[in-house]
Design a protein around this motif. Structure first.
Motif, PDB file in Angstrom:
ATOM      1  N   ILE A 213     -16.926 -25.165   5.970  1.00  0.00           N
ATOM      2  CA  ILE A 213     -18.387 -25.160   5.985  1.00  0.00           C
ATOM      3  C   ILE A 213     -18.905 -25.033   4.564  1.00  0.00           C
ATOM      4  O   ILE A 213     -18.389 -24.241   3.765  1.00  0.00           O
ATOM      5  CB  ILE A 213     -18.917 -23.991   6.854  1.00  0.00           C
ATOM      6  CG1 ILE A 213     -18.295 -24.059   8.254  1.00  0.00           C
ATOM      7  CG2 ILE A 213     -20.432 -24.009   6.936  1.00  0.00           C
ATOM      8  CD1 ILE A 213     -18.416 -22.771   9.017  1.00  0.00           C
ATOM      9  N   SER A 214     -19.940 -25.800   4.246  1.00  0.00           N
ATOM     10  CA  SER A 214     -20.638 -25.679   2.968  1.00  0.00           C
ATOM     11  C   SER A 214     -22.130 -25.790   3.222  1.00  0.00           C
ATOM     12  O   SER A 214     -22.566 -26.537   4.093  1.00  0.00           O
ATOM     13  CB  SER A 214     -20.192 -26.764   1.982  1.00  0.00           C
ATOM     14  OG  SER A 214     -20.520 -28.062   2.476  1.00  0.00           O
ATOM     15  N   GLN A 215     -22.896 -25.038   2.439  1.00  0.00           N
ATOM     16  CA  GLN A 215     -24.355 -25.056   2.555  1.00  0.00           C
ATOM     17  C   GLN A 215     -24.945 -25.203   1.162  1.00  0.00           C
ATOM     18  O   GLN A 215     -24.681 -24.407   0.271  1.00  0.00           O
ATOM     19  CB  GLN A 215     -24.882 -23.779   3.209  1.00  0.00           C
ATOM     20  CG  GLN A 215     -26.399 -23.765   3.397  1.00  0.00           C
ATOM     21  CD  GLN A 215     -26.891 -22.465   3.988  1.00  0.00           C
ATOM     22  OE1 GLN A 215     -26.142 -21.485   4.033  1.00  0.00           O
ATOM     23  NE2 GLN A 215     -28.139 -22.421   4.422  1.00  0.00           N
ATOM     24  N   HIS A 244     -25.237 -19.033  11.338  1.00  0.00           N
ATOM     25  CA  HIS A 244     -26.533 -19.610  11.714  1.00  0.00           C
ATOM     26  C   HIS A 244     -26.432 -20.183  13.115  1.00  0.00           C
ATOM     27  O   HIS A 244     -25.376 -20.630  13.537  1.00  0.00           O
ATOM     28  CB  HIS A 244     -26.954 -20.707  10.733  1.00  0.00           C
ATOM     29  CG  HIS A 244     -28.364 -21.184  10.934  1.00  0.00           C
ATOM     30  ND1 HIS A 244     -29.455 -20.463  10.518  1.00  0.00           N
ATOM     31  CD2 HIS A 244     -28.859 -22.300  11.543  1.00  0.00           C
ATOM     32  CE1 HIS A 244     -30.555 -21.116  10.823  1.00  0.00           C
ATOM     33  NE2 HIS A 244     -30.221 -22.232  11.460  1.00  0.00           N
ATOM     34  N   SER A 263     -23.156 -33.561   8.911  1.00  0.00           N
ATOM     35  CA  SER A 263     -24.132 -32.643   8.325  1.00  0.00           C
ATOM     36  C   SER A 263     -25.254 -32.434   9.328  1.00  0.00           C
ATOM     37  O   SER A 263     -25.694 -33.377   9.988  1.00  0.00           O
ATOM     38  CB  SER A 263     -24.692 -33.194   7.004  1.00  0.00           C
ATOM     39  OG  SER A 263     -25.326 -34.447   7.215  1.00  0.00           O
ATOM     40  N   TYR A 276     -26.339 -27.724   6.795  1.00  0.00           N
ATOM     41  CA  TYR A 276     -24.931 -27.360   6.708  1.00  0.00           C
ATOM     42  C   TYR A 276     -24.100 -28.639   6.758  1.00  0.00           C
ATOM     43  O   TYR A 276     -24.449 -29.598   7.461  1.00  0.00           O
ATOM     44  CB  TYR A 276     -24.511 -26.439   7.858  1.00  0.00           C
ATOM     45  CG  TYR A 276     -24.960 -25.014   7.703  1.00  0.00           C
ATOM     46  CD1 TYR A 276     -24.150 -24.067   7.094  1.00  0.00           C
ATOM     47  CD2 TYR A 276     -26.202 -24.604   8.171  1.00  0.00           C
ATOM     48  CE1 TYR A 276     -24.559 -22.752   6.959  1.00  0.00           C
ATOM     49  CE2 TYR A 276     -26.629 -23.290   8.043  1.00  0.00           C
ATOM     50  CZ  TYR A 276     -25.799 -22.369   7.435  1.00  0.00           C
ATOM     51  OH  TYR A 276     -26.208 -21.076   7.296  1.00  0.00           O
TER      52      TYR A 276
END
Length: 393
Positions: A213-215, A244, A263, A276
């Motif tokens: 996961i990347s935000q 989230h 995404s 995300y």
């Protein structure tokens, strides 16, 4: 490896052991292998399957430069440095696909027959149908609760109508008390419990897959999981803590970048959006379910390599194209006067000397087209004038 879909690629440098130097290039990852290509010549220096990897570690070359080392079962050790956007991001994604490959059941060495392939396809189809049935069942319960709410509103409107009729009736009317018959009041607790749909399974979970996961910034990634619920989506970290939760109506768009990467975004006015990006080796299990739940919000990008059906032209467009083709043929058949000062080449004279349609055919086409146009113009005009034109008076 060229037939496999590239999950991700990163600019980096590879340490070439025979020449004792670092070579700049690009590291590419697929679901089952790794490959390094040089920038200058595009030559593949290293290519090995993930199944042969024994260990992946973070190390420092010459105690200064941060690197990733990959050890194969043959004892060969590969050094990758100057990784962009960051060493941690690259390490997390490679380690995720390597672990998922190790945890997956081993493939059979014997060739798979057609019967086994069809059986596997049937099993996958049955699984997808079960998941779709659960989602449809939940939507049916929501529709039932909406119907019950509409019935309650209708009974409230009937009661309000009776009250208004009582207020409008004169005071001396002896039968006005009969209009005060009110429907039996329903228990609010029962109505609330009936309106709330029952969740399916544990918290209505449809499927849960591990993911990276990347935000916001792509250089900061962490391991976690994506959970698809009948009422929305949840993103958890590696400790199963909720990062989230997207409600079903809050999601604005879901973009499928590759079969392994999506995404999710929720738009806001006056403050930053919540977005995300998730990469998973098991994303193929989640994408069909997302297409069922969020069909109008899904967007497949070009890199997703999904088949697209060709658009067919409508009958109206086909009819217009026929008339345009006929008009073009008639225009070509009619003789044109050359403009003064214009120079026509021999090729243009040759085309005019041999028209595509003869003058007799063009005249016949015009006679067929003009009556229809005159009838349309008459119908659009005054009816009395059209009647006079038809009778000839």
């Amino acid at each position: 490896m060229s037939r496999e879909i590239c999950v991700h690629s990163w600019p980096c440098s590879y340490y070439l052991e025979p020449e004792k130097r670092w070579v700049p290039g690009k590291l590419s990852l697929t679901s089952r292998s790794l490959r390094f290509m040089t920038d200058k010549t595009g030559e593949t220096l290293v290519s090995f399957p993930l199944s042969s990897v024994v260990e992946i570690k973070k190390e420092a070359s010459h105690f200064v430069f941060s690197s990733i080392t990959i050890l194969e079962n043959s004892g060969l050790k590969h050094w990758f440095s100057s990784l962009q956007p960051s060493r941690n991001a690259v390490f997390s994604i490679i380690e995720h696909f390597w672990r998922e490959l190790l945890l997956s059941p081993p493939e059979a060495a014997l060739p798979v027959t057609k019967g086994k392939q069809l059986t596997g396809l049937m099993a996958c189809s049955q699984k997808r149908l079960e998941e779709t049935a659960r989602v449809l069942h939940h939507q049916g319960e929501q529709l039932d609760s909406i119907t019950r709410g509409l019935d309650k509103m209708e009974s409230d409107l009937d009661m309000a109508d009776r009250l208004l009729t009582e207020l409008e009736s004169p005071s001396w009317w002896p039968f006005s008390s009969k209009l005060w018959k009110m429907p039996a009041e329903t228990n609010p607790k029962e109505s609330t419990s009936m309106a709330s749909p029952k969740v399916l399974g544990k918290e209505g979970v449809v499927v849960r897959i591990p993911a990276v996961i990347s935000q916001g910034n792509a250089s900061h990634v962490k391991a976690g999981s994506l959970t698809i619920l009948v009422s929305g989506l949840e993103i958890h970290d590696s400790c199963s803590l909720l990062m989230h939760r997207f409600e079903r109506e809050d999601i604005d768009d879901i973009k499928v970048h590759t079969p392994y990467e999506i995404s999710i975004r929720q738009r806001f006015i006056g403050r930053p959006d919540i977005a995300y990006r998730l990469i998973s080796a098991k994303m193929s299990e989640a994408i069909p379910i997302l297409e069922v739940q969020f069909s109008k919000k899904m967007e497949l990008l070009e890199d997703a390599l999904m088949p697209r059906s060709a658009r067919s032209s409508s009958p109206i467009e086909k009819g217009c194209s026929v008339w345009q083709a006929a008009s073009g043929l008639m225009d070509r058949a009619m003789p044109h006067e050359p403009c003064s000062g214009s120079q026509e080449g021999p090729s243009l004279q040759l085309q005019r000397s041999e028209p595509l349609v003869s003058e007799g055919d063009a005249q016949e086409l015009r006679q067929t087209e003009l009556p229809g146009m005159m009838l349309v113009c008459r119908d659009m005009g005054d009816p009395e004038e059209a009647e006079e034109s038809r009778t000839g008076h």
